[in-house]
Design a protein around this motif. Structure first.
Motif, PDB file in Angstrom:
ATOM      1  N   LEU A  39       0.917  -1.232   0.101  1.00  0.00           N
ATOM      2  CA  LEU A  39       0.069  -0.169  -0.119  1.00  0.00           C
ATOM      3  C   LEU A  39       0.860   1.286   0.037  1.00  0.00           C
ATOM      4  CD1 LEU A  39      -2.772   1.267   0.154  1.00  0.00           C
ATOM      5  CD2 LEU A  39      -2.615   1.038   2.641  1.00  0.00           C
ATOM      6  N   GLU A  40       1.699   1.176   0.868  1.00  0.00           N
ATOM      7  CA  GLU A  40       2.736   2.373   0.867  1.00  0.00           C
ATOM      8  C   GLU A  40       3.623   2.729  -0.380  1.00  0.00           C
ATOM      9  OE1 GLU A  40       6.488   4.132   3.586  1.00  0.00           O
ATOM     10  OE2 GLU A  40       5.997   2.392   4.086  1.00  0.00           O
ATOM     11  N   ALA A  41       3.857   1.465  -0.896  1.00  0.00           N
ATOM     12  CA  ALA A  41       4.530   1.426  -2.603  1.00  0.00           C
ATOM     13  C   ALA A  41       3.495   2.178  -3.285  1.00  0.00           C
ATOM     14  CB  ALA A  41       5.061   0.223  -2.885  1.00  0.00           C
ATOM     15  N   LEU A  42       2.321   1.772  -3.438  1.00  0.00           N
ATOM     16  CA  LEU A  42       1.450   2.348  -4.523  1.00  0.00           C
ATOM     17  C   LEU A  42       1.140   3.674  -4.168  1.00  0.00           C
ATOM     18  CD1 LEU A  42      -1.310  -0.414  -4.579  1.00  0.00           C
ATOM     19  CD2 LEU A  42      -0.123   0.434  -6.431  1.00  0.00           C
ATOM     20  N   ARG A  43       1.081   4.144  -2.890  1.00  0.00           N
ATOM     21  CA  ARG A  43       1.010   5.657  -2.527  1.00  0.00           C
ATOM     22  C   ARG A  43       1.946   6.538  -2.901  1.00  0.00           C
ATOM     23  NH1 ARG A  43      -2.218   4.940   3.244  1.00  0.00           N
ATOM     24  NH2 ARG A  43      -4.362   4.667   2.305  1.00  0.00           N
ATOM     25  N   ASN A  44       3.315   5.974  -2.811  1.00  0.00           N
ATOM     26  CA  ASN A  44       4.437   6.511  -2.993  1.00  0.00           C
ATOM     27  C   ASN A  44       4.401   6.789  -4.748  1.00  0.00           C
ATOM     28  OD1 ASN A  44       5.438   7.056  -0.592  1.00  0.00           O
ATOM     29  ND2 ASN A  44       6.526   5.314  -0.455  1.00  0.00           N
ATOM     30  N   TYR A  45       4.185   5.518  -5.386  1.00  0.00           N
ATOM     31  CA  TYR A  45       4.067   5.608  -6.842  1.00  0.00           C
ATOM     32  C   TYR A  45       3.343   6.697  -7.377  1.00  0.00           C
ATOM     33  CZ  TYR A  45       4.198   3.848 -11.517  1.00  0.00           C
ATOM     34  OH  TYR A  45       4.414   3.656 -12.862  1.00  0.00           O
ATOM     35  N   ARG A  46       2.069   6.824  -6.810  1.00  0.00           N
ATOM     36  CA  ARG A  46       1.068   8.002  -7.139  1.00  0.00           C
ATOM     37  C   ARG A  46       1.597   9.108  -6.963  1.00  0.00           C
ATOM     38  NH1 ARG A  46      -3.088  11.317  -5.997  1.00  0.00           N
ATOM     39  NH2 ARG A  46      -4.991  10.974  -7.173  1.00  0.00           N
ATOM     40  N   LEU A  47       2.274   9.498  -5.863  1.00  0.00           N
ATOM     41  CA  LEU A  47       2.644  10.855  -5.341  1.00  0.00           C
ATOM     42  C   LEU A  47       3.963  11.094  -6.399  1.00  0.00           C
ATOM     43  CD1 LEU A  47       2.605  13.075  -3.308  1.00  0.00           C
ATOM     44  CD2 LEU A  47       4.505  11.763  -2.115  1.00  0.00           C
ATOM     45  N   ASP A  48       4.659  10.139  -6.641  1.00  0.00           N
ATOM     46  CA  ASP A  48       5.805  10.353  -7.699  1.00  0.00           C
ATOM     47  C   ASP A  48       5.306  10.806  -9.099  1.00  0.00           C
ATOM     48  OD1 ASP A  48       7.786   9.897  -5.751  1.00  0.00           O
ATOM     49  OD2 ASP A  48       8.243   8.004  -6.542  1.00  0.00           O
ATOM     50  N   TYR A  49       4.198  10.044  -9.476  1.00  0.00           N
ATOM     51  CA  TYR A  49       3.699  10.449 -10.711  1.00  0.00           C
ATOM     52  C   TYR A  49       3.066  11.743 -10.738  1.00  0.00           C
ATOM     53  CZ  TYR A  49       2.068   8.467 -15.237  1.00  0.00           C
ATOM     54  OH  TYR A  49       1.525   8.575 -16.585  1.00  0.00           O
ATOM     55  N   GLN A  75      -6.291   4.232 -12.259  1.00  0.00           N
ATOM     56  CA  GLN A  75      -5.910   2.995 -12.271  1.00  0.00           C
ATOM     57  C   GLN A  75      -5.220   2.763 -10.893  1.00  0.00           C
ATOM     58  OE1 GLN A  75      -4.183   2.119 -15.810  1.00  0.00           O
ATOM     59  NE2 GLN A  75      -5.795   1.287 -16.945  1.00  0.00           N
ATOM     60  N   VAL A  76      -3.990   3.528 -10.703  1.00  0.00           N
ATOM     61  CA  VAL A  76      -3.341   3.632  -9.534  1.00  0.00           C
ATOM     62  C   VAL A  76      -4.324   3.735  -8.269  1.00  0.00           C
ATOM     63  CG1 VAL A  76      -1.639   4.597  -8.111  1.00  0.00           C
ATOM     64  CG2 VAL A  76      -1.183   4.253 -10.494  1.00  0.00           C
ATOM     65  N   ASP A  77      -5.451   4.777  -8.278  1.00  0.00           N
ATOM     66  CA  ASP A  77      -6.310   4.953  -7.243  1.00  0.00           C
ATOM     67  C   ASP A  77      -7.028   3.722  -6.927  1.00  0.00           C
ATOM     68  OD1 ASP A  77      -5.340   7.173  -6.907  1.00  0.00           O
ATOM     69  OD2 ASP A  77      -6.992   8.353  -7.829  1.00  0.00           O
ATOM     70  N   GLU A  78      -7.467   3.022  -8.077  1.00  0.00           N
ATOM     71  CA  GLU A  78      -8.413   1.796  -7.856  1.00  0.00           C
ATOM     72  C   GLU A  78      -7.481   0.596  -7.352  1.00  0.00           C
ATOM     73  OE1 GLU A  78      -9.847   0.601 -11.689  1.00  0.00           O
ATOM     74  OE2 GLU A  78     -11.080   2.431 -11.924  1.00  0.00           O
ATOM     75  N   ALA A  79      -6.179   0.520  -7.428  1.00  0.00           N
ATOM     76  CA  ALA A  79      -5.304  -0.444  -6.844  1.00  0.00           C
ATOM     77  C   ALA A  79      -5.011   0.013  -5.525  1.00  0.00           C
ATOM     78  CB  ALA A  79      -3.853  -0.422  -7.710  1.00  0.00           C
ATOM     79  N   ILE A  80      -5.128   1.195  -5.043  1.00  0.00           N
ATOM     80  CA  ILE A  80      -4.869   1.802  -3.722  1.00  0.00           C
ATOM     81  C   ILE A  80      -6.258   1.237  -3.025  1.00  0.00           C
ATOM     82  CG2 ILE A  80      -4.809   3.678  -2.248  1.00  0.00           C
ATOM     83  CD1 ILE A  80      -2.722   5.055  -4.285  1.00  0.00           C
ATOM     84  N   THR A  81      -7.347   1.652  -3.753  1.00  0.00           N
ATOM     85  CA  THR A  81      -8.475   1.107  -2.994  1.00  0.00           C
ATOM     86  C   THR A  81      -8.591  -0.520  -2.544  1.00  0.00           C
ATOM     87  OG1 THR A  81      -9.538   2.946  -3.757  1.00  0.00           O
ATOM     88  CG2 THR A  81     -11.076   1.074  -3.038  1.00  0.00           C
ATOM     89  N   SER A  86      -7.424  -5.090   1.113  1.00  0.00           N
ATOM     90  CA  SER A  86      -6.559  -6.458   1.393  1.00  0.00           C
ATOM     91  C   SER A  86      -5.877  -5.873   2.895  1.00  0.00           C
ATOM     92  CB  SER A  86      -5.414  -6.293   0.533  1.00  0.00           C
ATOM     93  OG  SER A  86      -5.823  -6.767  -0.690  1.00  0.00           O
ATOM     94  N   VAL A  87      -5.300  -4.861   3.099  1.00  0.00           N
ATOM     95  CA  VAL A  87      -4.921  -4.357   4.520  1.00  0.00           C
ATOM     96  C   VAL A  87      -5.878  -4.636   5.602  1.00  0.00           C
ATOM     97  CG1 VAL A  87      -4.096  -2.393   6.011  1.00  0.00           C
ATOM     98  CG2 VAL A  87      -3.041  -2.857   3.625  1.00  0.00           C
ATOM     99  N   THR A  88      -7.137  -4.146   5.146  1.00  0.00           N
ATOM    100  CA  THR A  88      -8.209  -4.522   6.411  1.00  0.00           C
ATOM    101  C   THR A  88      -8.412  -5.800   6.628  1.00  0.00           C
ATOM    102  OG1 THR A  88      -9.083  -2.235   5.636  1.00  0.00           O
ATOM    103  CG2 THR A  88     -10.495  -3.839   7.013  1.00  0.00           C
ATOM    104  N   GLU A  89      -8.349  -6.807   5.356  1.00  0.00           N
ATOM    105  CA  GLU A  89      -8.756  -8.197   5.522  1.00  0.00           C
ATOM    106  C   GLU A  89      -7.556  -8.679   6.395  1.00  0.00           C
ATOM    107  OE1 GLU A  89      -9.405  -9.290   1.571  1.00  0.00           O
ATOM    108  OE2 GLU A  89     -11.499  -8.578   1.563  1.00  0.00           O
ATOM    109  N   ALA A  90      -6.295  -8.552   5.815  1.00  0.00           N
ATOM    110  CA  ALA A  90      -5.223  -8.855   6.731  1.00  0.00           C
ATOM    111  C   ALA A  90      -4.980  -8.706   8.039  1.00  0.00           C
ATOM    112  CB  ALA A  90      -3.881  -8.541   6.108  1.00  0.00           C
TER     113      ALA A  90
END
Length: 148
Positions: A39-49, A75-81, A86-90
């Motif tokens: 999740l953190e990687a996706l958020r960082n990727y979005r921020l960098d983009y 698409q990145v936002d959907e992946a983050i969602t 997944s984080v909640t389930e885990a």
């Protein structure tokens, strides 16, 4: 305490169950940590983009590039969602595993406590028997002295 006390078998089984539950908890904790990292990687990727797009601010960009940019961000936002889910389930799974481990730990401790009480009662009975034998010996000595 008897050498083949059934409670010792129960203790062994409860200890093994607790160990298994601890391993499952550790696995759930690692899975949660992995989900959080993703999740953190996706958020960082979005921020960098987004920062990359900001660097184009004031420059002429084509409408198709702008459209592709927004489509990609969606698409990145959907992946983050999905990753938040997944984080909640885990985390729910980790919490469930922790409760399960605590239950197994309580059962093991209860069996240990039963064994301790049983050992204490056996020791008390042994001491009473010893005291009875000492008392009997003393009374026999006293009787022998009186008889002479």
């Amino acid at each position: 305490m008897a050498k083949h006390d059934p409670l010792l078998t129960v203790l062994k089984l409860t200890s093994e169950a607790e160990e298994q539950a601890a391993l499952q908890l550790k696995s759930a904790q690692l899975a949660l940590q992995k989900c959080l990292s993703q999740l953190e990687a996706l958020r960082n990727y979005r921020l960098d983009y987004m920062k990359q797009m900001e660097s184009h601010h004031g420059k002429n960009i084509s409408a198709s590039y702008y459209h592709q940019f927004h489509q990609f961000v969606r698409q990145v936002d959907e992946a983050i969602t999905k990753q938040v889910t997944s984080v909640t389930e885990a985390d729910n799974q980790r919490e469930h595993r922790q409760q399960y481990w605590q239950e197994k730990q309580q059962k093991r401790k209860a069996v240990e406590l039963l064994l301790e009480h049983k050992a204490l009662k056996a020791r008390e009975a042994e001491l009473r028997l010893e005291q009875k034998m000492v008392d009997e010996f003393a009374s026999q000595q006293f009787y022998r002295k009186k008889v002479r």
